[in-house]
Design an enzyme around this catalytic site. Structure first.
Site, PDB file in Angstrom:
ATOM      1  N   GLY A 188     -14.912 -16.065  -9.576  1.00 46.95           N
ATOM      2  CA  GLY A 188     -13.580 -15.553 -10.326  1.00 46.95           C
ATOM      3  C   GLY A 188     -13.653 -15.335 -11.464  1.00 46.95           C
ATOM      4  O   GLY A 188     -14.686 -15.259 -12.142  1.00 46.95           O
ATOM      5  N   LYS A 246     -13.041 -23.940  -7.539  1.00 48.22           N
ATOM      6  CA  LYS A 246     -13.225 -22.940  -8.223  1.00 48.22           C
ATOM      7  C   LYS A 246     -13.540 -24.015  -9.668  1.00 48.22           C
ATOM      8  O   LYS A 246     -12.918 -24.943  -9.903  1.00 48.22           O
ATOM      9  CB  LYS A 246     -12.193 -22.306  -8.750  1.00 48.22           C
ATOM     10  CG  LYS A 246     -12.033 -21.138  -9.771  1.00 48.22           C
ATOM     11  CD  LYS A 246     -11.059 -20.394  -9.833  1.00 48.22           C
ATOM     12  CE  LYS A 246     -10.803 -19.375  -8.639  1.00 48.22           C
ATOM     13  NZ  LYS A 246      -9.574 -18.506  -8.617  1.00 48.22           N
ATOM     14  N   ASP A 271      -4.954  -9.883 -14.663  1.00 51.53           N
ATOM     15  CA  ASP A 271      -6.016  -9.526 -14.046  1.00 51.53           C
ATOM     16  C   ASP A 271      -5.859  -9.167 -12.633  1.00 51.53           C
ATOM     17  O   ASP A 271      -6.584  -9.737 -11.529  1.00 51.53           O
ATOM     18  CB  ASP A 271      -7.258 -10.555 -14.188  1.00 51.53           C
ATOM     19  CG  ASP A 271      -8.513 -10.091 -14.156  1.00 51.53           C
ATOM     20  OD1 ASP A 271      -9.312 -11.127 -13.999  1.00 51.53           O
ATOM     21  OD2 ASP A 271      -8.703  -8.724 -13.932  1.00 51.53           O
TER      22      ASP A 271
END
Ligand SMILES: *[C@@H]1O[C@H](CO)[C@@H](O)[C@H](O)[C@H]1NC(C)=O
Ligand SMILES: *[C@@H]1O[C@H](CO)[C@@H](O)[C@H](O)[C@H]1NC(C)=O
Ligand SMILES: *[C@@H]1O[C@H](CO)[C@@H](O)[C@H](O)[C@H]1NC(C)=O
Ligand SMILES: *[C@@H]1O[C@H](CO)[C@@H](O)[C@H](O)[C@H]1NC(C)=O
Ligand SMILES: *[C@@H]1O[C@H](CO)[C@@H](O)[C@H](O)[C@H]1NC(C)=O
Ligand SMILES: *[C@@H]1O[C@H](CO)[C@@H](O)[C@H](O)[C@H]1NC(C)=O
Length: 926
Positions: free
Chosen positions: A613, A632, A729
């Site tokens: 990521g 993550k 993003d």
């Protein structure tokens, strides 16, 4: 024997307090229809039918705990305000509590959100999100007068309602603070640790009927981050609680103990940051051996100055089974409260905690000026039956009466009274002379008698309408010298005497006809008249002159003001995340704390990396219950302090939408920050478009559905979250596909704070080459439109199957925007379509997306569409592609499509390439 007498004492206590307290308690069952005594508590509830004449009683499905007082609620209309008045003893301390259980929604409805006021002070915003939950608002006050008003108003969704209203007198010095003249105390958290069940403890266990919430209650960011080794302990021995705040014995008989040396908790405090009064309650309830000690320090991370004092309960509390209640009378706290108790090195036992109570200081807002209210009340008394004279409590706050206007000053003043033709009968109240804020007085068309009252102090008075009444006596001479007076209407009264000459100069619009006994000055000369007239003319000119000058200044100021405010909104957008503290985001679902060891187990020691990521690697895992997860790891936890991480998680876990990847947990062990998301089986959109091994299973319709889903996710971030969130993003690798190929946006909302702290690198740090909004890149002004730009690139990728940046594909310009724009502009949309799709698509639907995509990548953010408009365009394209409608409709649809294309293309040509030929408007596909 000892136990028995003990039992007897507490039994007697119970009896006496029951007898004396119940009579003092006021318990109003709002919407209830009868008075009754609750057999479970012995409390006497009275119906509010006599106390309020507005609103209606509504039956509640599944009343909380089956309690009678929750079987009905009272719903109010949306306009105006509705107040209950409670009798109090001035300067006595009280706990005031309002509770709200809405019950099930009727179909299509929305849960209410409205304001709660105590007198003129804003108490809380009541936001209902769950039908079954009782929302409790408590305020501890020292009564400012012989009564208080609890008012509901200002609904933004649904309409205001209330379930119960309770008033509980407190004893003597309980809850006394140094600030009570200026502040109420709004209770933010009152927690009983080690509670035996989820039920709260209140009356009769607490003779003051405070609600001590159980630490077992599960709620969004309520008591999370519990340290490992936390155990619950209890005792049946009596606890001596006679100190200051008298927490109930039952609360002190349970506690939590950090058996591994540490206790830690975290909870959100509504409407914080703020100054607060914070109490901790301790009692030693474990048997300590001869050489054993229990000593610990409080740690509030990031605030080292709070780590000093060593708590030794037994020493401070005069032995075991006795209360120790250290407190901070005024401490500033954040929205997220994190605290720990850590055992000292020489202590043999870990820390212990029985209860906490935290209240926010809420500044008392002044009510409308008393003198002004006197006059209004006198006017109301002339017409007690009418609706306008019964609009409730304070004339200005929280909402003003229909017939007055108020100044925006801290202490509101009345600026306008409008009571034309209301059948007022009587003498105008002489107290009018104190209404210094008054600018307009409309009392015309009534039956008012007596003289015109003294208004010589009312220097702001501009417009006075007293016509069509039965006023008698002379016109006072000061009327001619009121500095602001512009209009005076007194016609058709019974006035008599001489008219003050100053009123006849023309400076003031003056109407005095129909007063037969009123006359002008007897011996005026022509000279005087001419002088007067010319002076008047001169004055008029001057007034005009000054007036226009003033107007000019004013417009200037307004202009600059509006500029400033637009500036403010734009900066607000870019810092929206930090404002989110204390904001009301959605409050459902719980991101739970998952320990590192559990995560190591679930991921088999982070064996399978499934992606990377924006912030670090992502690993696959499977929880013991079979749930698949994506873990993550935040790569750079140093630039991303624990506090920020905690705040972000708190905020992120409240954001729920079908098209956003849900956060299900987090872990902050050992300086590592990990986020746990739901696993998305079908990977990223990027893989499906660009990865040649992936068989390109996404056809055009499939891509349109993905685009629609992702657009909805983004639209929710922009407009559904309060405050809004800018993704920053947006790209195909941040759009994930679940097992059903529904798209969800991921990686939103992170690192906002880290960037704010490091502003000098901010724009470089976030966003991906090829997707980055050039306007944002150039001037660092971040808005939702930056996401729109990036989403435009995603749309172009979906059409073309090409990557956003590629020197081989696009030659010198090397990015997709220039390439696609020039081809689309030449009407050659076919040339940009992914060869994989060709032959299997309706060119019309491709056009629809191409048009909106080109608008999305406009140079200037203001020219780009909103996400909402993009969603509509995509849905249009889906309709066209599916072609379900009959031929006729498809036909009209396509002609509409063409006309809108023309305008859109013209639009885009005007801005981007004004000298291109008309050929642009004719797509080659036709
Ligand atoms: C309930 O009690 C209140 C106060 O004691 C009284 O004013 C009211 O009339 C009673 N209402 C009913 C329905 O009995
Ligand atoms: C109120 O305070 C007085 C004096 O401290 C005390 O005697 C009395 O028991 C208190 N009442 C209750 C209900 O605690
Ligand atoms: C008190 O603690 C014991 C274990 O120490 C437990 O079995 C019991 O259920 C607890 N009682 C309450 C009321 O929590
Ligand atoms: C608390 O302390 C702050 C800062 O020291 C001060 O400004 C404030 O007036 C105090 N009292 C309240 C009730 O906030
Ligand atoms: C308490 O400590 C002293 C010295 O540290 C030791 O001599 C004694 O045996 C201890 N007593 C118990 C009951 O542990
Ligand atoms: C402390 O406890 C002792 C007995 O344990 C008692 O005699 C004494 O009054 C207590 N002191 C206070 C201040 O409560």
């Amino acid at each position: 024997m000892g136990l028995f007498s003990h039992f007897l004492v507490s039994f007697l206590c119970l009896i006496t307090t029951t007898l004396c307290q119940v009579t003092e308690f006021i318990s109003i069952d709002c919407g209830g229809t009868s008075n009754y005594t609750d057999s479970r508590t012995g409390l006497q509830w009275i119906s509010d039918t006599g106390a309020i004449s507005y609103g209606k009683s509504v039956q509640v499905e599944n009343p909380y705990g089956g309690w009678l007082q929750y079987q009905q609620r009272r719903d109010f209309p949306t306009e105006s305000k509705y107040c209950y008045t409670l009798k109090t003893e001035e300067r006595r301390r009280y706990l005031v509590r309002a509770t709200f259980q809405y019950g099930s929604l009727e179909s299509e409805g929305t849960y209410p959100k409205f304001q709660l006021y105590l007198d003129a002070t804003k108490w809380a915003t009541v936001t209902v999100l769950e039908s079954a939950r009782v929302y409790v608002k408590e305020m501890i006050i020292r009564a400012p007068s012989s009564s208080i008003d609890v008012c509901l108003c200002c609904a933004t969704t649904g309409s205001p309602f209330i379930s119960t209203l309770e008033l509980r007198p407190l004893n003597l010095s309980m809850y006394a603070t140094d600030f009570e003249d200026g502040f109420f105390l709004k209770v933010s958290a009152r927690v009983n640790f080690g509670a035996p069940s989820e039920d709260p403890i209140r009356y009769p266990d607490d003779p003051y009927d405070r609600i001590w919430e159980s630490d077992l209650v599960k709620r969004q960011n309520y008591l999370v981050g519990v340290a490992p080794g936390t155990e619950r302990v209890n005792t049946s021995k009596q606890i001596d609680v006679r100190t200051r705040e008298y927490p109930p014995v039952k609360v002190m008989q349970t506690a939590v103990v950090g058996t591994r040396g540490r206790l830690s908790y975290r909870l959100n405090l509504e409407d914080f940051p703020a100054n607060a009064r914070a109490y901790a309650f301790f009692a030693e309830i474990e048997e300590l051996g001869v050489n054993e000690t229990r000593k610990f320090r409080m740690e509030r991370p990031y605030l080292p100055d709070y780590s000093n004092a060593v708590v030794n309960i037994a020493e401070n509390a005069n032995g075991s089974y006795s209360l120790y209640e250290p407190s901070y009378m005024n401490v500033t706290m954040d929205f997220v409260l994190s605290f720990s108790f850590v055992k000292t090195r020489d202590s043999t036992r870990g820390p212990l905690l029985s209860a906490i109570e935290i209240s926010k200081y809420v500044q008392i807002a002044p009510k409308t000026d008393k003198g002004d209210v006197t006059v209004l009340n006198a006017l109301c008394a002339m017409s007690t039956e009418s609706a306008w004279s019964n609009e409730g409590r304070d004339p200005c706050v929280p909402a003003h009466w229909s017939w007055v206007a108020c100044s925006p000053t801290t202490t509101p003043r009345i600026t306008k009274i409008t009571l034309s033709g209301k059948n007022l009968n009587g003498v105008i109240p002489s107290e009018l002379k104190n209404m210094e804020g008054l600018t307009e007085l409309w009392l015309d068309g009534n039956y008012l008698t007596g003289p015109i009252p003294d208004m010589s102090n009312l220097i702001s008075l501009k417009i006075v309408h007293l016509e069509n009444n039965r006023l008698t006596g002379p016109l006072p001479s000061y009327l001619g010298s009121l500095p602001s007076l512009q209009e005076l209407h007194v016609q058709n009264n019974l006035l008599s005497g001489e008219i003050p000459p100053a009123l006849l100069t023309g400076k003031v619009i003056f109407n005095y006809e129909g007063n037969s006994k009123l006359h002008k000055e007897a011996h005026k000369t022509h000279f005087k008249l001419i002088l007067g007239a010319s002076v008047g003319l001169l004055a008029l000119l001057l007034v005009l002159c000054i007036g226009s000058l003033f107007l000019l200044c004013n417009t200037r100021r307004k202009e600059s003001q509006s500029k400033r405010s637009s500036l403010r909104t734009s900066t607000k957008a870019s810092t929206s995340y930090s404002i989110a503290r204390g904001g009301n985001l959605m409050d459902e679902g719980v991101a739970c704390y998952i320990s590192l060891s559990d995560l190591e187990e679930a991921t088999k020691n982070f064996a399978k990396q499934i992606g990377r990521g924006s912030f670090g690697p992502v690993y696959y895992g499977k929880m013991p219950d079979g749930k698949e997860i994506a873990v993550k790891i935040m790569a750079d936890s140093s630039s991303h302090g624990t506090q920020q991480f905690v705040t972000e998680v708190a905020l992120l876990s409240r954001i729920h939408h079908r098209n956003l990847v849900p956060l299900i947990g987090y872990c902050e062990d050992e300086h590592q920050h990990l986020l746990v998301y739901e696993y998305m089986h079908n990977g990223t959109l990027r893989n499906h478009i660009h990865d040649s091994t992936n068989q390109k299973c996404l056809d055009w319709l499939g891509r349109l559905y993905v685009a629609e889903d992702a657009a909805k996710g983004l639209e929710y971030l922009h407009t559904g979250c309060n405050p809004s969130i800018i993704h920053r993003d947006v790209k195909t690798s941040n759009i994930l596909l679940d097992i059903n190929m529904r798209a969800k946006v991921s990686d939103f909302g992170l690192s906002r704070q880290a960037e704010e702290d490091l502003t000098h690198v901010s724009s470089v740090a976030r966003g991906t080459v090829g997707y980055l909004d050039p306007e944002y890149y150039a001037n660092q002004q971040l808005t939702e439109k930056s996401d729109v730009y990036s989403f435009g690139i995603v749309l172009l990728e979906l059409i073309s199957g090409r990557k956003p940046v590629s020197p081989e594909d696009y030659g010198a310009e090397w990015n997709i925007v220039h390439w696609a724009r020039s081809l689309i502009c030449n009407g050659d949309v076919i040339s940009i379509v992914d060869p994989f799709l060709l032959g299997n698509v309706k060119i019309e639907s491709i056009w629809r997306i191409a048009e909106i995509a080109i608008l999305c990548v406009e140079q200037h953010g203001t020219s780009r569409p909103k996400m909402q408009e993009i969603i509509l365009a995509i849905q249009d394209a889906i309709k066209i592609e599916r072609g379900n409608e009959g031929d006729h409709k498809a036909c009209s649809g396509s002609s509409k499509g063409q006309s809108s294309r023309k305008t859109l293309l013209t639009n885009f040509l005007d801005i981007e390439s004004p000298d291109l030929s008309n050929d642009c408007l004719v797509p080659s596909a036709r």
